[in-house]
Design a protein around this motif. Sequence first.
Motif, PDB file in Angstrom:
ATOM      1  N   THR A 109       0.041   2.940  -8.192  1.00 19.39           N
ATOM      2  CA  THR A 109      -0.537   2.569  -6.901  1.00 19.39           C
ATOM      3  C   THR A 109      -1.082   3.755  -6.127  1.00 19.39           C
ATOM      4  OG1 THR A 109      -0.154   1.374  -4.823  1.00 19.39           O
ATOM      5  CG2 THR A 109       1.659   2.728  -5.643  1.00 19.39           C
ATOM      6  N   HIS A 111      -1.373   3.080  -2.945  1.00 17.21           N
ATOM      7  CA  HIS A 111      -0.908   2.574  -1.653  1.00 17.21           C
ATOM      8  C   HIS A 111       0.607   2.696  -1.513  1.00 17.21           C
ATOM      9  CE1 HIS A 111      -4.092   1.082   0.833  1.00 17.21           C
ATOM     10  NE2 HIS A 111      -4.652   0.405  -0.159  1.00 17.21           N
ATOM     11  N   ASP A 191      -3.668  -0.945  -8.303  1.00 16.81           N
ATOM     12  CA  ASP A 191      -4.773  -1.079  -7.365  1.00 16.81           C
ATOM     13  C   ASP A 191      -5.699   0.130  -7.504  1.00 16.81           C
ATOM     14  OD1 ASP A 191      -3.469   1.059  -5.746  1.00 16.81           O
ATOM     15  OD2 ASP A 191      -2.074  -0.523  -5.201  1.00 16.81           O
ATOM     16  N   ILE A 208      -4.184  -5.686  -6.998  1.00 15.19           N
ATOM     17  CA  ILE A 208      -4.291  -6.038  -5.588  1.00 15.19           C
ATOM     18  C   ILE A 208      -5.603  -5.429  -5.096  1.00 15.19           C
ATOM     19  CG2 ILE A 208      -3.293  -5.744  -3.303  1.00 15.19           C
ATOM     20  CD1 ILE A 208      -1.592  -7.542  -5.041  1.00 15.19           C
ATOM     21  N   ASP A 210      -8.583  -5.232  -2.011  1.00 12.10           N
ATOM     22  CA  ASP A 210      -9.022  -5.529  -0.653  1.00 12.10           C
ATOM     23  C   ASP A 210     -10.507  -5.886  -0.667  1.00 12.10           C
ATOM     24  OD1 ASP A 210      -9.189  -5.680   2.194  1.00 12.10           O
ATOM     25  OD2 ASP A 210      -7.688  -4.100   2.376  1.00 12.10           O
ATOM     26  N   ASP A 233      -4.669  -4.928   1.398  1.00  8.92           N
ATOM     27  CA  ASP A 233      -3.863  -4.156   0.445  1.00  8.92           C
ATOM     28  C   ASP A 233      -3.018  -3.068   1.087  1.00  8.92           C
ATOM     29  OD1 ASP A 233      -5.732  -2.251   1.150  1.00  8.92           O
ATOM     30  OD2 ASP A 233      -6.532  -1.959  -0.869  1.00  8.92           O
TER      31      ASP A 233
END
Length: 251
Positions: A109, A111, A191, A208, A210, A233
Amino acid sequence: MSPESLAKALEEGRVAGWIDTPAHDVHRKIRMLVSGDSSVALGLGTLLPATVDEVIEGLRRLADWDFEPAEGARGKSWVSPDAVVAQAELVAERLHRAKENKERVFFGTGHPTGPLELYARLAVVLREGGADILRVAEGDSFEGYVGGAQIRYVCDVACVSMSGDLVHTHSSRPMEFLLSSGLHADLVVGDHGFAGAALARGMEAIAIVDTNDPGLILAWARGLPVWPILCDDNRPAVYYNDLFRFLRERI
């Protein structure tokens, strides 16, 4: 958890429905992508050339909302909660297959303040079901960031660390480094550039996504093997709890 309950929870948590991603930023990044800007390609620059209309059409299909480029608009994006639930159903089916087939699954990730906890909990479910959860190049440094960066894992999820801190990144460089270090997965869950670079290498990915991640939207529109969940996200981790419960019950 019923689909109706998940749709309600996602909208209440602003993971779906009216999300904080500005519509004008969605259009700005789509224009950047089609002009060749690698910062929004998420490792998928080989998909270019593309047109604004092609990316917008993919986004409309995923969001079930008409992203008309109102001049000067500064409003939020809308993502249909029901559309997100339908995408989550498909993701759950793919994760179930990964468990049943004991696949090699990698989590990464950009994020660390968003869906990191969601990924970590999914990794536990898959490992307990027999999947092989991969960790590669742990603690290794790689180039591409001023001051240097390292791969660090948090509960089986690869993240980027700089000076001891986990950082938010869209770059595909961390995943490209991991791939060059021998990573080969049957499925990647993540992501941004983690998902994008995996798709560019021919791997399957759950992502995921956005509304302002045009590289991954284009990948889905072109038929690459990606299972997207289009949503905000970067909400606090607690707001993905119901999504995790929904997925876990179906895995």
